[in-house]
Design an enzyme around this catalytic site. Sequence first.
Site, mmCIF file in Angstrom:
data_model
loop_
_atom_site.group_PDB
_atom_site.id
_atom_site.type_symbol
_atom_site.label_atom_id
_atom_site.label_comp_id
_atom_site.label_asym_id
_atom_site.label_seq_id
_atom_site.Cartn_x
_atom_site.Cartn_y
_atom_site.Cartn_z
ATOM 1 C CG ASP A 1 80.810 41.670 28.449
ATOM 2 O OD1 ASP A 1 80.291 41.114 27.459
ATOM 3 O OD2 ASP A 1 82.044 41.829 28.570
ATOM 4 N N GLY B 1 71.411 44.986 24.714
ATOM 5 C CA GLY B 1 71.891 45.594 23.476
ATOM 6 C C GLY B 1 71.122 46.845 23.120
ATOM 7 C CB ALA B 2 68.763 48.788 25.138
ATOM 8 C CE1 TYR C 1 76.591 38.987 12.134
ATOM 9 C CE2 TYR C 1 75.696 38.345 10.000
ATOM 10 C CZ TYR C 1 75.587 39.053 11.186
ATOM 11 O OH TYR C 1 74.475 39.816 11.418
#
Length: 263
Positions: free
Chosen positions: A63, A13-14, A155
């Site tokens: 992914d 997730g960088a 969430y």
Amino acid sequence: MLELTDRVAAVVGAASGIGQAIAIALAEQGAVVECADVDTTGVEETVAAIVAAGGTAKASTVDVRVSAEVDDLFARVVADRGRLDIAVGTPGINIRKPLIDYTDDDYTAVTDVNLRGSFHVLRGAGRIMAKQGGGSIIVISSISSRAVEPGQVIYAGTKAALAQMVRVLAAELGPAGVRVNAIAPGPVETALTVPIRSSAAWADAYAQKVAVGRWARPAEIAGPAVFLASDAATYVNGEVLFVDGGWVDLDAQFADESAVGSP
């Protein structure tokens, strides 16, 4: 104690936001960072920023929803660098709407990234670190794991579940020398929060819930991640570190400045 010289890190997730800030911060402390994301362009920009500042980093496309891709990522890191000392998982998405309006596709979209994706990071890194006898795994929960807000059922549910997953995995992997922790941010200026920040009234309402009266910058979440990755946190395990400016634990704000004591 915060120095990470020659530690090998992988940040999933960088490409932007909190993940990008964490990758840069780890590199600033000396870590060799594998920067991974489904956003190839964004992750290459993160690597370029690290290299321009004198750090060492490499870009990978992954992914997080696909377990084989996450496993292959960690395997490549070990093949290239010999070990995996730090693994960070940051991807998360949100679809804000009442539960009764949620579609099956909405539910799948949120849980596939927030829960399934985080599970892939925890499991993949955990398997490697357990065998090598040590390491630090960090994932991103949220104040929504404790705070209640309408429109956040799914969430919030994923973030609360993730917090408990971290605690249980820490108990499972602790004997192998592996630490597993989560960071629960408050409101942060990222792409995920653009729908809120696009409304001045909504953004201000969030800021006023925080003791410091403002939103966080991504770099302010990166500092706690460096701490959890470092030798300064060798006895910190199974924790959910709230980095929320005082949102969750402060129930009220002073409206009258005269009521606040002077330093």
